[in-house]
Design a protein around this motif. Structure first.
Motif, short mmCIF file in Angstrom:
data_model
loop_
_atom_site.label_atom_id
_atom_site.label_comp_id
_atom_site.label_asym_id
_atom_site.label_seq_id
_atom_site.Cartn_x
_atom_site.Cartn_y
_atom_site.Cartn_z
N LYS A 16 0.84 -1.20 0.00
CA LYS A 16 0.00 0.00 0.00
C LYS A 16 0.87 1.25 0.00
CE LYS A 16 -3.52 2.38 2.76
NZ LYS A 16 -4.35 2.32 4.00
N TRP A 20 0.91 4.00 -2.93
CA TRP A 20 0.52 5.38 -2.59
C TRP A 20 1.61 6.37 -2.98
CZ3 TRP A 20 -3.25 8.45 -2.13
CH2 TRP A 20 -3.13 9.68 -1.46
N LEU A 117 -6.87 6.03 -1.59
CA LEU A 117 -6.36 4.99 -0.70
C LEU A 117 -7.27 3.76 -0.72
CD1 LEU A 117 -5.18 7.20 2.30
CD2 LEU A 117 -3.71 5.78 0.85
N ILE A 120 -6.56 1.77 -3.82
CA ILE A 120 -5.31 1.01 -3.66
C ILE A 120 -5.55 -0.24 -2.82
CG2 ILE A 120 -3.04 1.05 -2.54
CD1 ILE A 120 -2.80 3.99 -3.41
N GLU A 121 -6.24 -0.08 -1.68
CA GLU A 121 -6.51 -1.22 -0.80
C GLU A 121 -7.34 -2.29 -1.51
OE1 GLU A 121 -8.40 0.56 2.55
OE2 GLU A 121 -6.53 1.32 3.42
#
Length: 304
Positions: A16, A20, A117, A120-121
């Motif tokens: 992650k 990011w 975020l 991404i997760e």
């Protein structure tokens, strides 16, 4: 049958962090708008249907513009109770617009960051098999990170494009609704055109006091065109108007070159700008260029 190995929380956090950092770096450098900036990634790789679905599902959770504006308004009221009182708004209209708009934009950016975020997760969770495979193939952490980023890059391309478009659209609508909100807060009735009136009034964003008066007794109405910035195609923002229409152009653009100011005069327009911008020497004595803080008094017929 072998069970799919799950990432540990530490591995998940590491990937992650990699994505990011790559996400933010790509946004800053603008890779997706200019692929020639980098030769490290295969830009021919297209976003997959699964990735499309991830983006769609996460974006659905983004708060509406109205919710963000309510949060911004409440936040300012709690921090500065004296602001957004009718008398203060009336006398500091420019300041209130700019502060309201900036607060709303900052809130939006925080939601946007949370959205990135979440994507991404979700992407990591949906691609554990691929990531485990890459982890086995590339023992060098830098090579592993580079390969993960290669696979994730199409998502960045899509999100950078979509976020840019969304910011522009939300920015314009936000400015328009902030003007409407603040005018109503000081007792000025106004309305966004709708239905048949929308087609007739076209680029007019707000009418005072309402569209019925605007359509049937236009000499008793004000027509507002709210444009956050006046860019290259600013003339397209000018509404088509009849001689009896009192059309005002409102903007919080930080710049207004003298040639553009003179063009506005040629078009027979009155434009309201940031108070501090009006103080520029070349604009100070142009009576068709006015301070945003003069708008309430001009509309309400009060002496300055």
């Amino acid at each position: 049958m072998n069970k799919k190995r799950k990432f540990s929380s530490a591995q998940f956090a590491k990937i992650k962090k990699i994505l990011w950092k790559f996400f933010m770096s790509s946004f800053e450098k603008g890779y997706s708008n200019n692929p020639g900036n980098s030769e490290e990634f295969d830009y021919r790789k297209k976003i997959t249907t699964k990735e499309e679905k991830i983006i769609y599902e996460v974006k659905r959770k983004m708060p509406t513009l109205q919710k963000i504006l309510k949060q911004a308004y409440k936040s300012i009221q709690e921090e500065f109770p004296e602001k957004f009182q009718p008398d203060y708004i009336k006398n500091h209209f420019s300041e209130c617009i700019i502060e309201f708009e900036q607060k709303a934009f900052n809130i939006y950016l925080k939601y946007e960051e949370d959205l990135f975020l979440s994507i991404i997760e979700k992407w990591i969770s949906e691609n554990e098999s691929l990531l485990n495979k890459l982890n086995s193939q590339f023992s060098n952490p830098k090579d592993f990170a580079k390969e993960v980023c290669r696979y994730f890059y199409p998502v960045i391309q899509r999100m950078e494009f979509e976020s840019s478009q969304t910011r522009k659209a939300r920015g314009g609508k936000s400015f328009e609704q902030i003007i409407e909100h603040l005018l109503k807060a000081i007792g000025v009735s106004c309305e966004r055109p709708y239905g048949k009136a929308r087609k007739i009034l076209k680029r007019v964003d707000l009418v005072i006091p309402d569209q019925n008066i605007a359509m049937n007794r236009p000499d008793q109405a004000f027509f507002l065109s709210c444009k956050r910035t006046l860019r290259e195609r600013w003339k397209q923002a000018i509404p088509e108007r009849k001689p009896s229409w009192r059309v005002f152009l409102l903007t919080i653009d930080e710049n207004l070159p003298e040639d553009k100011a003179n063009e506005i005069d040629t078009l027979g327009m009155i434009v309201y700008i940031r108070d501090e911008l009006k103080e520029q020497g070349y604009l100070k004595h142009k009576n068709w260029i006015r301070k945003l803080s003069d708008l309430p008094k001009d509309i309400m017929g009060e002496e300055r």
